[in-house]
Design an enzyme around this catalytic site. Structure first.
Site, PDB file in Angstrom:
ATOM      1  CE1 TYR A  43      -1.355  -8.598  -2.619  1.00  0.00           C
ATOM      2  CE2 TYR A  43      -3.268  -9.814  -1.884  1.00  0.00           C
ATOM      3  CZ  TYR A  43      -2.533  -8.658  -1.913  1.00  0.00           C
ATOM      4  OH  TYR A  43      -2.970  -7.559  -1.207  1.00  0.00           O
ATOM      5  NE  ARG A  51      -3.454   1.146   2.443  1.00  0.00           N
ATOM      6  CZ  ARG A  51      -4.675   1.565   2.165  1.00  0.00           C
ATOM      7  NH1 ARG A  51      -5.591   0.700   1.777  1.00  0.00           N
ATOM      8  NH2 ARG A  51      -5.010   2.831   2.267  1.00  0.00           N
ATOM      9  CG  ASP A  65     -13.047   1.137   1.889  1.00  0.00           C
ATOM     10  OD1 ASP A  65     -13.397   0.538   0.851  1.00  0.00           O
ATOM     11  OD2 ASP A  65     -12.151   0.720   2.647  1.00  0.00           O
TER      12      ASP A  65
HETATM   13  P1  FAD Z   1      -8.432   4.641   2.214  1.00  0.00           P
HETATM   14  O1  FAD Z   1      -7.440   4.208   1.205  1.00  0.00           O
HETATM   15  O2  FAD Z   1      -8.597   3.854   3.460  1.00  0.00           O
HETATM   16  O3  FAD Z   1      -8.079   6.151   2.577  1.00  0.00           O
HETATM   17  C1  FAD Z   1      -8.812   6.900   3.507  1.00  0.00           C
HETATM   18  C2  FAD Z   1      -7.940   8.090   3.922  1.00  0.00           C
HETATM   19  O4  FAD Z   1      -8.756   9.009   4.655  1.00  0.00           O
HETATM   20  C3  FAD Z   1      -6.791   7.698   4.832  1.00  0.00           C
HETATM   21  O5  FAD Z   1      -5.565   8.198   4.301  1.00  0.00           O
HETATM   22  C4  FAD Z   1      -7.144   8.333   6.174  1.00  0.00           C
HETATM   23  O6  FAD Z   1      -6.003   8.765   6.897  1.00  0.00           O
HETATM   24  C5  FAD Z   1      -8.011   9.515   5.752  1.00  0.00           C
HETATM   25  N1  FAD Z   1      -8.984   9.962   6.752  1.00  0.00           N
HETATM   26  C6  FAD Z   1      -9.825   9.196   7.487  1.00  0.00           C
HETATM   27  N2  FAD Z   1     -10.610   9.964   8.255  1.00  0.00           N
HETATM   28  C7  FAD Z   1     -10.246  11.262   8.015  1.00  0.00           C
HETATM   29  C8  FAD Z   1     -10.695  12.525   8.507  1.00  0.00           C
HETATM   30  N3  FAD Z   1     -11.672  12.605   9.413  1.00  0.00           N
HETATM   31  N4  FAD Z   1     -10.105  13.655   8.040  1.00  0.00           N
HETATM   32  C9  FAD Z   1      -9.097  13.584   7.131  1.00  0.00           C
HETATM   33  N5  FAD Z   1      -8.636  12.410   6.623  1.00  0.00           N
HETATM   34  C10 FAD Z   1      -9.206  11.262   7.054  1.00  0.00           C
HETATM   35  N6  FAD Z   1      -8.610  -3.786  -1.536  1.00  0.00           N
HETATM   36  C11 FAD Z   1      -8.243  -4.272  -2.737  1.00  0.00           C
HETATM   37  O7  FAD Z   1      -8.651  -3.731  -3.776  1.00  0.00           O
HETATM   38  N7  FAD Z   1      -7.402  -5.358  -2.846  1.00  0.00           N
HETATM   39  C12 FAD Z   1      -6.940  -6.008  -1.731  1.00  0.00           C
HETATM   40  O8  FAD Z   1      -6.180  -6.971  -1.869  1.00  0.00           O
HETATM   41  C13 FAD Z   1      -7.353  -5.535  -0.442  1.00  0.00           C
HETATM   42  N8  FAD Z   1      -6.969  -6.148   0.694  1.00  0.00           N
HETATM   43  C14 FAD Z   1      -7.433  -5.705   1.901  1.00  0.00           C
HETATM   44  C15 FAD Z   1      -7.094  -6.404   3.065  1.00  0.00           C
HETATM   45  C16 FAD Z   1      -7.592  -5.972   4.294  1.00  0.00           C
HETATM   46  C17 FAD Z   1      -7.255  -6.748   5.535  1.00  0.00           C
HETATM   47  C18 FAD Z   1      -8.425  -4.826   4.374  1.00  0.00           C
HETATM   48  C19 FAD Z   1      -8.963  -4.343   5.705  1.00  0.00           C
HETATM   49  C20 FAD Z   1      -8.744  -4.111   3.223  1.00  0.00           C
HETATM   50  C21 FAD Z   1      -8.266  -4.560   1.982  1.00  0.00           C
HETATM   51  N9  FAD Z   1      -8.601  -3.880   0.817  1.00  0.00           N
HETATM   52  C22 FAD Z   1      -8.211  -4.385  -0.388  1.00  0.00           C
HETATM   53  C23 FAD Z   1      -9.448  -2.705   0.866  1.00  0.00           C
HETATM   54  C24 FAD Z   1      -8.729  -1.387   0.542  1.00  0.00           C
HETATM   55  O9  FAD Z   1      -7.609  -1.203   1.356  1.00  0.00           O
HETATM   56  C25 FAD Z   1      -9.714  -0.243   0.723  1.00  0.00           C
HETATM   57  O10 FAD Z   1     -10.942  -0.594   0.139  1.00  0.00           O
HETATM   58  C26 FAD Z   1      -9.217   1.027   0.038  1.00  0.00           C
HETATM   59  O11 FAD Z   1      -8.039   1.481   0.628  1.00  0.00           O
HETATM   60  C27 FAD Z   1     -10.293   2.113   0.112  1.00  0.00           C
HETATM   61  O12 FAD Z   1      -9.814   3.305  -0.445  1.00  0.00           O
HETATM   62  P2  FAD Z   1     -10.364   4.682   0.077  1.00  0.00           P
HETATM   63  O13 FAD Z   1      -9.708   5.726  -0.735  1.00  0.00           O
HETATM   64  O14 FAD Z   1     -11.849   4.642   0.121  1.00  0.00           O
HETATM   65  O15 FAD Z   1      -9.891   4.757   1.596  1.00  0.00           O
END
Ligand code: FAD
Length: 407
Positions: free
Chosen positions: A221, A115, A299
């Protein structure tokens, strides 16, 4: 102290969250002439001990739109096939799509990447432009003609459009929904990264593999460093206790839960300290992804369990479609409300299907021995296993859903 978005009124966009979706959206909007600001609560973007598998439905856009293809090819491992095994005796139940078949069928590669490496590639591409760290958004105030975001350090920023890309524990989702709707999925997991020297018995080290068995599975993987990233999942008796999503586990608890499994499984899960045990949470599908001037993505909009490895991939699909909708609305003058509705219309069904498939996959992987497990194994071994179970996820081209049917 007030941060200002130096854009004409009506074009001030704030993205909360510099994770996978927030960075992808920011890069794509900047490439096309908009200048959003991105805010993240952390002081440094660096998640240790976790990787993601990026499938073609996302790598296509990371290559074509964000321009990080060369970086990905260097920092990631190219996955060679999906293999399903019996977790106890190790026999192959099903094997689909070698590296070459995958590229030919999907038109883009399948990668495993740390990541932190992915985030670095995205941040480097963004060039630090408009990125504000140590900014935790704690409150959203809608006014008649704008929205004001309040941060824990006392700063505030006014915007015309706010994108909630703040992940599975989203503050902005709570603003949209009105309460915290996280649901424990009934499974918890341990994560680890293991060096290849510790894995003498591992067959198919270049594949993404599911080792299935009653009540649990191991998914692993390769990633760019040559190491293996794993997620070990176990059914959990009863509800998840406490507010934390991860809990320190008794030393060796994960090994005890998988006693008697294949030596390659034992080797992998015994090779690295696991640290915490993670509760796997999901969020129920929403009917509305926006409230006022706030719209959710990734997410925050549709957190799902990781059994199809699709959280990051769906988040990247969202970012590309949202960027296309926003740009289109500027070009045709239809406005951001229309753009947000279009984005939701296009994404809601797709993400709901992937959410449901991800949740039910755990049930299928964890079947007890017997008739239903035999039927599952026959389905995975069938020549049409790829088309029936995986092709619809990996071959999907999200941006095409915006084109008129005739295109
Ligand atoms: P994120 O990448 O989680 O980013 C959210 C960001 O928001 C973070 O940087 C955080 O610091 C910030 N944030 C949070 N709250 C606040 C706030 N109040 N103010 C300011 N900033 C804030 N996905 C895959 O596609 N392939 C995989 O193999 C995979 N494996 C996974 C394994 C596990 C165990 C888990 C738990 C998840 C996995 N995922 C996988 C899921 C994937 O990591 C997430 O779905 C993805 O990162 C979501 O992207 P996002 O941009 O929505 O959120």
């Amino acid at each position: 102290m007030h941060t200002t978005i130096n854009q004409p009124r009506g074009r001030r966009i704030a993205i909360i969250g510099a994770g996978i979706s927030g960075l992808t959206l920011a890069i794509e909007l900047r490439r096309r002439g908009l200048e959003p600001l991105v805010f993240d609560r952390v002081a440094e973007l660096r998640e240790v001990g976790a990787a993601v598998a990026l499938s073609a439905n996302a790598t296509r856009y990371l290559i074509e739109r964000t321009g990080i293809g060369a970086g990905l090819a260097t920092a990631a491992a190219s996955v060679d096939g999906l293999v399903f095994r019996d977790g106890r005796d190790g026999r192959v139940i099903g094997r689909v799509s070698s590296r070459e078949e995958y590229q030919a069928t999907c038109g883009a590669p399948y990668y495993g990447i740390h990541r932190a490496d992915l985030q670095k590639l995205l941040v480097d591409r963004l060039g630090g432009e408009g990125l504000h760290l140590s900014k935790a958004c704690e409150r959203i105030e809608e006014t008649s003609d704008a929205v004001r975001l309040h941060f824990t350090d006392g700063d505030a920023v006014e915007a015309d459009l706010v994108i909630g890309a703040d992940g599975a524990r989203s503050t902005l989702r709570r603003h949209v929904v009105g309460y915290d709707d996280a649901q424990f999925s009934g499974c918890s997991g341990w994560r680890g990264i293991v060096s290849p020297e510790a894995l003498a018995d591992l067959p198919d080290p270049e594949a993404i593999q599911f080792w299935m068995g009653p009540g649990g599975h191991l998914l692993h993987y390769p990633i760019g460093s040559g190491e293996q990233n794993y997620l070990l999942v176990r059914r959990h008796d009863g509800p998840w206790e406490g507010p934390a999503w991860a809990t320190a586990d008794e030393e060796g608890a994960h090994l005890k839960a998988f006693e008697g499994w294949h030596p390659a499984v034992q080797q992998m899960i015994g090779a690295a300290p696991t640290g915490d045990r993670w509760a796997l949470f999901q969020r129920p599908p929403l009917h509305q992804w926006s409230r006022g001037r706030v719209t959710l993505m990734g997410d925050a909009a549709h957190a799902l369990v990781p059994h199809h490895g699709q959280g990051a991939n769906q988040s990247i699909e969202d970012a590309i479609v949202l960027a296309d909708c926003l740009i289109q609305s500027l070009e045709d003058g239809s406005g951001w409300d229309a753009a947000r509705q279009r984005y939701q219309d296009v994404r809601i069904e797709r993400t709901r299907k992937v959410q449901i498939a991800s949740a039910t996959t755990a049930d299928v992987l964890h079947l007890p021995d017997g008739e239903r497990a035999d039927a599952r194994n026959a389905r995975l071994a069938a020549p049409d296993a790829w088309e029936r179970h995986l092709g619809w996820i990996h071959e999907f081209q999200a941006a095409r859903s915006l084109q008129p049917a005739s295109a």
